[in-house]
Design an enzyme around this catalytic site. Sequence first.
Site, PDB file in Angstrom:
ATOM      1  CB  SER A 108      -0.801  -0.163   1.519  1.00 31.55           C
ATOM      2  OG  SER A 108      -1.257   1.265   1.536  1.00 31.55           O
ATOM      3  CB  SER A 109       0.423   4.498  -1.633  1.00 34.80           C
ATOM      4  OG  SER A 109      -0.728   4.755  -1.338  1.00 34.80           O
ATOM      5  CB  CYS A 110      -0.537   4.165   3.816  1.00 37.09           C
ATOM      6  SG  CYS A 110      -0.687   2.542   4.394  1.00 37.09           S
ATOM      7  CE1 TYR A 137      -3.863  -2.259   5.635  1.00 40.04           C
ATOM      8  CE2 TYR A 137      -2.989  -0.321   4.489  1.00 40.04           C
ATOM      9  CZ  TYR A 137      -3.516  -1.511   4.371  1.00 40.04           C
ATOM     10  OH  TYR A 137      -4.036  -1.930   3.189  1.00 40.04           O
ATOM     11  CE  LYS A 141      -1.684  -4.125   2.676  1.00 40.23           C
ATOM     12  NZ  LYS A 141      -1.924  -5.228   1.817  1.00 40.23           N
ATOM     13  CG  HIS A 180      -9.778   4.231   1.577  1.00 40.19           C
ATOM     14  ND1 HIS A 180      -8.713   4.921   2.143  1.00 40.19           N
ATOM     15  CD2 HIS A 180      -9.747   3.027   1.696  1.00 40.19           C
ATOM     16  CE1 HIS A 180      -7.777   3.892   2.442  1.00 40.19           C
ATOM     17  NE2 HIS A 180      -8.432   2.790   2.323  1.00 40.19           N
TER      18      HIS A 180
HETATM   19  P1  GDP Z   1      -5.826   8.176   3.218  1.00 42.43           P
HETATM   20  O1  GDP Z   1      -5.403   8.602   1.740  1.00 42.43           O
HETATM   21  O2  GDP Z   1      -4.989   6.973   3.892  1.00 42.43           O
HETATM   22  O3  GDP Z   1      -5.447   9.458   3.930  1.00 42.43           O
HETATM   23  O4  GDP Z   1      -7.335   7.917   3.540  1.00 42.43           O
HETATM   24  P2  GDP Z   1      -8.749   8.453   3.375  1.00 42.43           P
HETATM   25  O5  GDP Z   1      -9.177   8.044   1.893  1.00 42.43           O
HETATM   26  O6  GDP Z   1      -9.598   8.012   4.396  1.00 42.43           O
HETATM   27  O7  GDP Z   1      -8.702  10.174   3.289  1.00 42.43           O
HETATM   28  C1  GDP Z   1      -8.237  10.976   2.287  1.00 42.43           C
HETATM   29  C2  GDP Z   1      -8.474  12.396   2.668  1.00 42.43           C
HETATM   30  O8  GDP Z   1      -9.584  12.524   2.340  1.00 42.43           O
HETATM   31  C3  GDP Z   1      -8.017  13.007   4.023  1.00 42.43           C
HETATM   32  O9  GDP Z   1      -7.427  14.182   3.911  1.00 42.43           O
HETATM   33  C4  GDP Z   1      -9.581  12.797   4.632  1.00 42.43           C
HETATM   34  O10 GDP Z   1      -9.784  13.814   5.552  1.00 42.43           O
HETATM   35  C5  GDP Z   1     -10.173  13.425   3.314  1.00 42.43           C
HETATM   36  N1  GDP Z   1     -11.907  13.181   3.387  1.00 42.43           N
HETATM   37  C6  GDP Z   1     -12.633  13.868   3.069  1.00 42.43           C
HETATM   38  N2  GDP Z   1     -13.771  13.524   3.160  1.00 42.43           N
HETATM   39  C7  GDP Z   1     -13.941  12.088   3.761  1.00 42.43           C
HETATM   40  C8  GDP Z   1     -14.764  10.885   3.787  1.00 42.43           C
HETATM   41  O11 GDP Z   1     -15.963  11.254   3.950  1.00 42.43           O
HETATM   42  N3  GDP Z   1     -14.046   9.938   4.316  1.00 42.43           N
HETATM   43  C9  GDP Z   1     -12.781   9.658   4.535  1.00 42.43           C
HETATM   44  N4  GDP Z   1     -12.245   8.562   4.778  1.00 42.43           N
HETATM   45  N5  GDP Z   1     -11.973  10.821   4.036  1.00 42.43           N
HETATM   46  C10 GDP Z   1     -12.217  11.857   3.698  1.00 42.43           C
END
Ligand code: GDP
Length: 315
Positions: A108-110, A137, A141, A180
């Site tokens: 995963s890119s994280c 996590y 990975k 996500h």
């Molecule tokens: P990340 O890519 O591992 O950081 O995971 P996420 O996909 O959960 O979040 C990506 C970004 O989208 C972060 O900056 C969140 O704060 C933003 N974000 C905005 N709205 C949402 C939402 O409804 N759900 C999630 N999961 N992230 C959100």
Amino acid sequence: MNRLARIFVAGGDTLLGAALLDHLSECGFINLVGAAADQPDLGDTLAVEAFFEQIKPEFVFLAGGKSGGIRLNRQRPADLMLDNLRTIANVIDAAHRYGAKKLLYMASSCAYPRQAAQPLQVESLLAGPVEPSSEAYATAKIAGWKLCEAYRRQYGCRFITAFPANAFGPHDDFSDESGHVIPALIRRTHEAKLNGERSLTVWGSGSPRREFIYSRDLADACLFVMRHYENEIPINLGGGTDISIAEAARTIAEMVGFRGKLIFDSTKPDGAPFKALDSAALFDMGWKPSTDFRTAIAETYRWYRGSIACGYAIH
Ligand code: GDP
């Protein structure tokens, strides 16, 4: 890999796993093993062992292990890490002992260091601390990648590792609890439209940037590297769209037909400021994605509406 090869998608119930099963079928592979009721619980060592002993898969796409968005990573880091550690240990070891010809592990890119130069190059892996909100996590990975490498070195296994960009698509997790950003926003935007709301809350500042890839394109990239990539060095699978969360939210609003205002809630975490992959190695080999971001959002939204009409699939 011929069309009769025994192919096991470990994690066929995940976003990527489901896309892989669809794509492999579309490409004419007819011997997809462990894809239905015969799918072993990947966290159960004896079940995985029995499955490999009986079926002896020849090619393994390891897409299993629990994953989730920023909230799930904060609330359940132990569950995520343990499930992924068990999955990689069980599947990678069984693939070796029962003679799988090749295995592709999806990291995963994280797992990249938070401060690594963007776009992320595989040389940056392990060069610094990862984003704290998903550290547990990410550590699992990294362990999966290193376990593949160790089996290559000790036993000569053709086990390769790929680092995918943030994927989305049909079969995704659309919940606020563990989804996500793309699927969670698709659901919330759809609900806001149905309820005639005037505004929609988007988590964080909206300024973080992410590279997104449609799950069908990612599945195609996986099949491509399974066929053509042999190196111990991991390969990035990107080539999707690099946009800000605010832009992504606006595109979703447009595709869903929500005309209200977007409100950015800065009390919610932003996570990493920017995540995009350098996928030059993949492109140089001749692969490219085929779905633009808007089309991918439209298709995912169509799938989501179908799934709620059937009354299932919303976690
Ligand atoms: P990340 O890519 O591992 O950081 O995971 P996420 O996909 O959960 O979040 C990506 C970004 O989208 C972060 O900056 C969140 O704060 C933003 N974000 C905005 N709205 C949402 C939402 O409804 N759900 C999630 N999961 N992230 C959100």
